[in-house]
Write an enzyme that holds these catalytic residues in place. Structure first.
Site, PDB file in Angstrom:
ATOM      1  N   ASP A 194     -15.545  -3.077  -3.124  1.00 38.75           N
ATOM      2  CA  ASP A 194     -14.773  -3.942  -1.889  1.00 38.75           C
ATOM      3  C   ASP A 194     -14.768  -2.577  -2.086  1.00 38.75           C
ATOM      4  OD1 ASP A 194     -14.348  -5.360  -0.327  1.00 38.75           O
ATOM      5  OD2 ASP A 194     -12.274  -5.795  -2.497  1.00 38.75           O
ATOM      6  N   ASP A 233     -10.681  -2.937  -0.251  1.00 39.97           N
ATOM      7  CA  ASP A 233      -9.810  -4.235   0.384  1.00 39.97           C
ATOM      8  C   ASP A 233      -8.924  -4.138  -0.775  1.00 39.97           C
ATOM      9  OD1 ASP A 233      -8.732  -2.575   2.911  1.00 39.97           O
ATOM     10  OD2 ASP A 233     -10.026  -5.099   3.426  1.00 39.97           O
TER      11      ASP A 233
HETATM   12  C1  BG6 Z   1     -11.782  -7.963   3.412  1.00 38.27           C
HETATM   13  C2  BG6 Z   1     -10.257  -8.116   3.101  1.00 38.27           C
HETATM   14  O1  BG6 Z   1     -11.786  -6.728   3.293  1.00 38.27           O
HETATM   15  O2  BG6 Z   1     -11.252  -7.504   5.342  1.00 38.27           O
HETATM   16  C3  BG6 Z   1      -9.685  -9.212   4.460  1.00 38.27           C
HETATM   17  O3  BG6 Z   1     -10.312  -8.468   1.876  1.00 38.27           O
HETATM   18  C4  BG6 Z   1      -9.733  -8.890   5.823  1.00 38.27           C
HETATM   19  O4  BG6 Z   1      -8.068  -9.995   3.781  1.00 38.27           O
HETATM   20  C5  BG6 Z   1     -11.210  -8.830   6.041  1.00 38.27           C
HETATM   21  O5  BG6 Z   1      -9.427 -10.410   6.666  1.00 38.27           O
HETATM   22  C6  BG6 Z   1     -11.144  -8.042   7.644  1.00 38.27           C
HETATM   23  O6  BG6 Z   1     -10.600  -7.414   7.959  1.00 38.27           O
HETATM   24  P1  BG6 Z   1     -10.100  -6.478   9.457  1.00 38.27           P
HETATM   25  O7  BG6 Z   1      -9.637  -5.126   8.758  1.00 38.27           O
HETATM   26  O8  BG6 Z   1     -11.506  -7.011  10.132  1.00 38.27           O
HETATM   27  O9  BG6 Z   1      -9.310  -7.577   9.925  1.00 38.27           O
HETATM   28 MG    MG Z   2     -11.332  -7.004  -1.315  1.00 39.40          MG
END
Ligand code: BG6
Ligand code: MG
Length: 221
Positions: free
Chosen positions: A8, A10
């Protein structure tokens, strides 16, 4: 026999989970919605739309309003991402990626985020990985296994030869649903269902992970 690591992004390789929180918090404050770090735990790893629905806690708004709020949160998030550099990799992340590469293990990033490519660029991560699967490439986000299954397919490994590394409950669930080995980063309250739970990637080596997974007695396959 482990042949691939599916990370993963984030909250695992970099602290963008904090930026996602700040983006939602700014929107929530402006709109007078109650939202704190405890609420945010449920948003980890899930898609932008699902995050907004969780934040709304059952309150119903129009589709147009939803689109506008998601766009606003994303703009706030991107303001923070804009300032990122390779120094924003979390401790131990690059060391582990290099060790895996040297050991001939395939590496993929599988992220629910539609911004994962941009974050990867800010971190100059492309040369360190073999494949990226992001929120633009699948319909079903985590906790569905699709992102990780797609990542394993792209690097050419079977799920039971692949290790998922996650900081989110939804992500660990996705790895389990995909039939993969799972490493959870963070507190057991959040990622306790993973085969191996460690606080972070700092000072973590491949041999320790493999030994920890072996001890887990994982027999899902
Ligand atoms: C995930 C995060 O990786 O991506 C979430 O942990 C986030 O917090 C999700 O909402 C979607 O991300 P994005 O950048 O498409 O809004
Ligand atoms: Mg994550």
């Amino acid at each position: 026999m482990i042949k691939a690591f599916l990370f993963d992004l984030d909250g695992v390789l970099t602290d963008t989970s904090e930026f996602h929180y700040r983006g939602w918090k700014r929107l929530a404050d402006e709109e007078g919605l109650a939202f704190d770090r405890a609420d945010n735990e449920a948003l980890r790893g899930v898609s932008r739309r699902e995050s907004l629905l969780l934040m709304l806690k059952g309150r119903v708004i129009s589709e147009t309003q939803m689109e506008a709020w998601m766009e606003r949160k994303n703009a706030y998030y991107l303001e923070l991402v804009e300032k990122m550099t390779p120094a924003d990799l979390l401790p131990g992340a690059m060391e582990l990626l290099s060790e895996l590469r040297a050991a001939g293990i395939k590496i993929a990033i599988a992220s629910s985020s539609k911004n994962a490519g941009l974050v990867m660029d800010r971190l100059s991560l492309a040369p360190a990985i073999d494949a990226l699967v992001d929120g633009n490439m699948v319909t079903l986000s985590k906790p569905a296994p699709d992102l990780f299954l797609k990542a394993a397919e792209l690097v050419g490994t079977r799920p039971d030869e692949s290790v998922v590394v996650e900081d989110a409950a939804a992500g660990v669930e996705a790895g389990i649903a995909g039939g993969m080995w799972t490493v959870g980063l963070g507190p057991v309250e959040r990622v306790g269902m993973a085969d191996l739970v460690i606080p972070s990637l700092e000072d973590v080596h491949l041999a320790q992970i493999l030994a920890g997974l072996e001890k887990s007695g994982h027999h899902r396959i």
